[in-house]
Scaffold this active site. Structure first.
Site, PDB file in Angstrom:
ATOM      1  N   HIS A  67     -22.422  59.527  28.754  1.00 22.72           N
ATOM      2  CA  HIS A  67     -21.689  59.063  29.927  1.00 22.72           C
ATOM      3  C   HIS A  67     -22.618  58.920  31.126  1.00 22.72           C
ATOM      4  O   HIS A  67     -23.520  59.740  31.312  1.00 22.72           O
ATOM      5  CB  HIS A  67     -20.524  60.011  30.253  1.00 22.72           C
ATOM      6  CG  HIS A  67     -19.352  59.774  29.385  1.00 22.72           C
ATOM      7  ND1 HIS A  67     -18.287  59.001  29.762  1.00 22.72           N
ATOM      8  CD2 HIS A  67     -19.105  60.172  28.125  1.00 22.72           C
ATOM      9  CE1 HIS A  67     -17.422  58.936  28.772  1.00 22.72           C
ATOM     10  NE2 HIS A  67     -17.895  59.644  27.765  1.00 22.72           N
ATOM     11  N   GLN A  85     -18.213  50.041  34.261  1.00 22.66           N
ATOM     12  CA  GLN A  85     -18.301  49.244  35.493  1.00 22.66           C
ATOM     13  C   GLN A  85     -16.905  48.992  36.060  1.00 22.66           C
ATOM     14  O   GLN A  85     -16.667  49.193  37.250  1.00 22.66           O
ATOM     15  CB  GLN A  85     -19.009  47.915  35.219  1.00 22.66           C
ATOM     16  CG  GLN A  85     -19.129  47.004  36.419  1.00 22.66           C
ATOM     17  CD  GLN A  85     -20.087  47.533  37.471  1.00 22.66           C
ATOM     18  OE1 GLN A  85     -21.162  47.996  37.135  1.00 22.66           O
ATOM     19  NE2 GLN A  85     -19.690  47.490  38.720  1.00 22.66           N
ATOM     20  N   GLN A  88     -15.387  52.521  37.299  1.00 23.92           N
ATOM     21  CA  GLN A  88     -15.982  53.047  38.525  1.00 23.92           C
ATOM     22  C   GLN A  88     -15.725  52.115  39.715  1.00 23.92           C
ATOM     23  O   GLN A  88     -15.470  52.585  40.829  1.00 23.92           O
ATOM     24  CB  GLN A  88     -17.480  53.305  38.351  1.00 23.92           C
ATOM     25  CG  GLN A  88     -17.758  54.489  37.436  1.00 23.92           C
ATOM     26  CD  GLN A  88     -19.147  55.063  37.603  1.00 23.92           C
ATOM     27  OE1 GLN A  88     -19.721  55.044  38.687  1.00 23.92           O
ATOM     28  NE2 GLN A  88     -19.691  55.601  36.514  1.00 23.92           N
TER      29      GLN A  88
END
Length: 170
Positions: A67, A85, A88
């Site tokens: 991770h 992507q 987050q």
């Protein structure tokens, strides 16, 4: 897609779709493919979770090490997996101010030094302000407890990703 489509996938197609359900751990998806047919999302998920639970401690820690850091260099350099992507970015981690980024960076460094793997949090289920609080709280946990907590977060992420792929509500 429905579960019948999942069950009819050949190995390559299954890997293309589910290879990153557990971050950067396509071996897990490869093992799960051999468990077909699946009755539903819960059954598919059960096999991913069982694989993780069946790993020795070093393997479980390895899953965690796959991770990325939250709001870390990989995010800012554009080197996250597509799934990370999206997660987050949706959580607003790319928009943190300098002070917030520095605080998160300091805490994640402390966490990695203490536990030997990155801090994992299902950011889709929280807000950017929660990450530093949760990090500070979890830094005080005993290592065995934190390993279980971190793996629980991996399973939450897996659940969300599987639900997305199968078009179901998480």
């Amino acid at each position: 897609m429905d579960i019948e489509k999942v069950n009819s996938m050949d190995f390559g197609e299954f890997m293309d779709v589910f290879g990153n359900v557990i971050e950067r751990c396509p071996l897990i998806a490869a093992a799960v493919w051999s468990k077909r047919p699946f009755s539903d999302l819960g059954d598919l998920e059960k096999h991913f979770f069982a694989f993780i639970d069946g790993l020795p401690l070093s393997g479980q820690e390895g899953v965690l090490r796959c991770h990325p850091e939250l709001a870390g260099r990989e995010l800012h350099w554009g080197r996250l997996t597509a799934e990370s992507q999206r997660e987050q970015s949706a959580a607003g981690l790319q928009n943190l101010g300098a002070a917030e980024r520095l605080r998160l960076s300091e805490l994640t460094a402390q966490y990695r030094a203490r536990f030997g793997f990155p801090f994992v949090l299902a950011v889709r289920l929280s807000d950017p302000a929660a990450a530093p609080r949760e990090l500070a709280r979890r830094l005080r946990c005993p290592p065995a407890q934190e390993l279980r907590t971190a793996l629980g977060e991996v399973k939450k992420i897996c659940h969300l990703r599987l639900a997305d792929l199968l078009g179901e509500q998480p």
